[in-house]
Design a protein around this motif. Structure first.
Motif, PDB file in Angstrom:
ATOM      1  N   PHE A   9      -5.480   4.619  15.946  1.00 55.25           N
ATOM      2  CA  PHE A   9      -6.862   4.533  14.941  1.00 55.25           C
ATOM      3  C   PHE A   9      -6.996   2.785  14.481  1.00 55.25           C
ATOM      4  CE2 PHE A   9      -5.269   8.636  12.583  1.00 55.25           C
ATOM      5  CZ  PHE A   9      -4.168   8.871  13.406  1.00 55.25           C
ATOM      6  N   LYS A  47      -5.271  11.172   8.793  1.00 51.93           N
ATOM      7  CA  LYS A  47      -5.108   9.776   9.230  1.00 51.93           C
ATOM      8  C   LYS A  47      -4.966   9.725   7.930  1.00 51.93           C
ATOM      9  CE  LYS A  47      -9.108  11.149   7.583  1.00 51.93           C
ATOM     10  NZ  LYS A  47     -11.449  11.309   7.729  1.00 51.93           N
ATOM     11  N   TYR A  48      -4.953   7.748   7.660  1.00 52.99           N
ATOM     12  CA  TYR A  48      -4.524   7.039   6.031  1.00 52.99           C
ATOM     13  C   TYR A  48      -5.592   6.945   6.140  1.00 52.99           C
ATOM     14  CZ  TYR A  48       0.523   6.587   8.077  1.00 52.99           C
ATOM     15  OH  TYR A  48       1.493   6.741   8.513  1.00 52.99           O
ATOM     16  N   TYR A 103      -9.052   0.649  12.484  1.00 50.96           N
ATOM     17  CA  TYR A 103      -9.350   0.067  11.188  1.00 50.96           C
ATOM     18  C   TYR A 103     -10.183  -0.886  10.796  1.00 50.96           C
ATOM     19  CZ  TYR A 103      -5.607   3.269   9.454  1.00 50.96           C
ATOM     20  OH  TYR A 103      -5.216   4.494   9.477  1.00 50.96           O
ATOM     21  N   TYR A 143       0.961  -1.145  -0.128  1.00 52.43           N
ATOM     22  CA  TYR A 143       0.101  -0.198  -0.078  1.00 52.43           C
ATOM     23  C   TYR A 143       0.768   1.222  -0.238  1.00 52.43           C
ATOM     24  CZ  TYR A 143      -3.680  -2.991   1.096  1.00 52.43           C
ATOM     25  OH  TYR A 143      -4.913  -3.855   1.564  1.00 52.43           O
ATOM     26  N   ILE A 174      -8.039  -4.376  13.018  1.00 53.72           N
ATOM     27  CA  ILE A 174      -6.733  -4.100  12.922  1.00 53.72           C
ATOM     28  C   ILE A 174      -6.355  -2.776  13.635  1.00 53.72           C
ATOM     29  CG2 ILE A 174      -4.451  -3.816  12.095  1.00 53.72           C
ATOM     30  CD1 ILE A 174      -6.038  -4.898   9.689  1.00 53.72           C
ATOM     31  N   GLN A 194     -11.825  -4.765   7.903  1.00 55.84           N
ATOM     32  CA  GLN A 194     -11.020  -5.290   6.834  1.00 55.84           C
ATOM     33  C   GLN A 194     -11.761  -6.931   7.334  1.00 55.84           C
ATOM     34  OE1 GLN A 194      -6.792  -6.522   6.118  1.00 55.84           O
ATOM     35  NE2 GLN A 194      -6.709  -5.793   3.981  1.00 55.84           N
ATOM     36  N   PHE A 236      -6.192   4.005   3.122  1.00 58.92           N
ATOM     37  CA  PHE A 236      -5.892   3.168   1.907  1.00 58.92           C
ATOM     38  C   PHE A 236      -6.748   3.158   1.314  1.00 58.92           C
ATOM     39  CE2 PHE A 236      -2.540   0.666   4.930  1.00 58.92           C
ATOM     40  CZ  PHE A 236      -2.944   1.096   5.844  1.00 58.92           C
ATOM     41  N   GLY A 237      -5.768   2.967  -0.017  1.00 59.31           N
ATOM     42  CA  GLY A 237      -6.296   2.045  -1.405  1.00 59.31           C
ATOM     43  C   GLY A 237      -6.942   0.674  -1.017  1.00 59.31           C
ATOM     44  N   THR A 238      -6.443   0.324  -2.947  1.00 56.38           N
ATOM     45  CA  THR A 238      -6.489  -0.974  -2.813  1.00 56.38           C
ATOM     46  C   THR A 238      -5.209  -1.394  -3.030  1.00 56.38           C
ATOM     47  OG1 THR A 238      -7.081  -0.330  -5.287  1.00 56.38           O
ATOM     48  CG2 THR A 238      -9.047  -1.265  -3.982  1.00 56.38           C
ATOM     49  N   SER A 298      -9.589  -3.883   1.028  1.00 52.37           N
ATOM     50  CA  SER A 298      -8.678  -3.161   2.104  1.00 52.37           C
ATOM     51  C   SER A 298      -9.027  -2.521   3.016  1.00 52.37           C
ATOM     52  CB  SER A 298      -8.089  -1.645   0.854  1.00 52.37           C
ATOM     53  OG  SER A 298      -7.112  -1.056   1.170  1.00 52.37           O
ATOM     54  N   LEU A 299      -8.227  -2.178   3.628  1.00 53.34           N
ATOM     55  CA  LEU A 299      -8.135  -1.465   5.306  1.00 53.34           C
ATOM     56  C   LEU A 299      -9.354   0.012   5.449  1.00 53.34           C
ATOM     57  CD1 LEU A 299      -5.151  -2.999   4.920  1.00 53.34           C
ATOM     58  CD2 LEU A 299      -5.415  -1.177   7.708  1.00 53.34           C
ATOM     59  N   LEU A 328     -10.876   2.813   7.633  1.00 51.72           N
ATOM     60  CA  LEU A 328     -10.622   3.274   8.687  1.00 51.72           C
ATOM     61  C   LEU A 328     -11.937   3.467   9.735  1.00 51.72           C
ATOM     62  CD1 LEU A 328      -8.797   4.802  10.786  1.00 51.72           C
ATOM     63  CD2 LEU A 328      -9.046   6.925   9.843  1.00 51.72           C
ATOM     64  N   GLU A 335     -15.512   7.604  11.407  1.00 56.59           N
ATOM     65  CA  GLU A 335     -15.978   8.236  10.553  1.00 56.59           C
ATOM     66  C   GLU A 335     -17.385   8.173   9.779  1.00 56.59           C
ATOM     67  OE1 GLU A 335     -13.098   9.136   7.989  1.00 56.59           O
ATOM     68  OE2 GLU A 335     -12.153   9.515  10.274  1.00 56.59           O
TER      69      GLU A 335
END
Lengths: 109, 118
Positions: free
Chosen positions: B34, A96-97, B36, A87, B93, B38, A99-101, B43-44, B46, B59
């Motif tokens: 944070f 914050k992050y 998450y 990633y 996670i 999945q 995430f993409g695919t 993908s993860l 948030l 979120e």
């Protein structure tokens, strides 16, 4: 939405360098480029990050283009254990992050 | 350094029960953690940002009354899934931000918790 685009999957021969590209054309001046990888059923593992300059550590090298609109993660000598989803994330760090695919890298024996 | 642990690693529970997941930063203090989620082959995503000593920020689309987050110390955050249902089954996670980084405040992730609700 994620600010990065990556190829869905890539293959690499064991022992060869794996070059994983990432496009982040809308990156802001205060945003870092982070790379993580996730091996099946584990939490993401930090690899490397950078702002403008190229970076290298014991795991990988990060090459960021001069305009910062794209970057490449280089695993110099890929092994079977490097098979994972990689990633690329851009973030100002104190944020914050998203995430993409990611890119599914398969290292072939 | 920069190790994050989660407990338990996997949990199976009956529908309607509550499950608590712990996230600990073992060798650094994390003012921000944070959470998450999945789902398989995805993908993860948030769920929330947890700041020590203050209320978590959720979120959009994440029910704060269902996913209770407590960040009581600089090394511990907990996620409680209340009245769990089968659709809550997922891989959860956590991550913790290490503010000691020279630049960039890198997040370090825990190994994840596999929740299965029967």
């Amino acid at each position: 939405d994620a600010k990065t685009t990556q190829p869905t999957s890539m293959d690499c021969a064991e022992g060869r360098a794996a070059n994983l590209p990432c496009n982040h054309s809308t990156i802001s001046g205060n945003e870092y480029v982070y790379w993580y990888r996730q091996i099946h059923s584990q939490g993401p593992q930090y690899i490397i990050h950078g702002l403008k300059n190229n970076e290298t550590n014991e795991m990988a090298s990060l090459i960021i283009t001069e305009d910062r609109k794209s970057s490449t993660l280089i695993l110099p000598h890929a092994t079977l254990r490097d098979t994972a989803v990689y990633y690329c994330i851009v973030s100002p760090g104190t944020y914050k992050y998203i995430f993409g695919t990611g890119t599914r890298l398969k290292v072939l024996a | 350094g920069a190790v994050v642990s989660q407990h338990p690693s996997r949990v199976i529970c009956k529908s309607g029960t509550s499950v608590k997941i712990e996230c600990r930063s073992l060798d650094f203090q994390a003012t921000t953690m944070f959470w998450y989620r999945q789902f398989p082959k995805q993908s993860l995503m948030l769920m929330a940002t947890s700041n020590e000593g203050s209320k978590a920020t959720y979120e959009q689309g994440v029910e704060k009354d269902k996913f209770l987050i407590n960040h009581a110390s600089l090394t511990l955050s907990t996620l409680t899934v209340t009245s769990a249902h089968p659709e809550d089954s997922s891989f959860y996670i956590c991550s913790a931000r290490d503010g000691r980084d020279r630049a960039g405040d890198t997040q370090y992730f825990g190994p994840g918790t596999r929740l299965t609700v029967l």
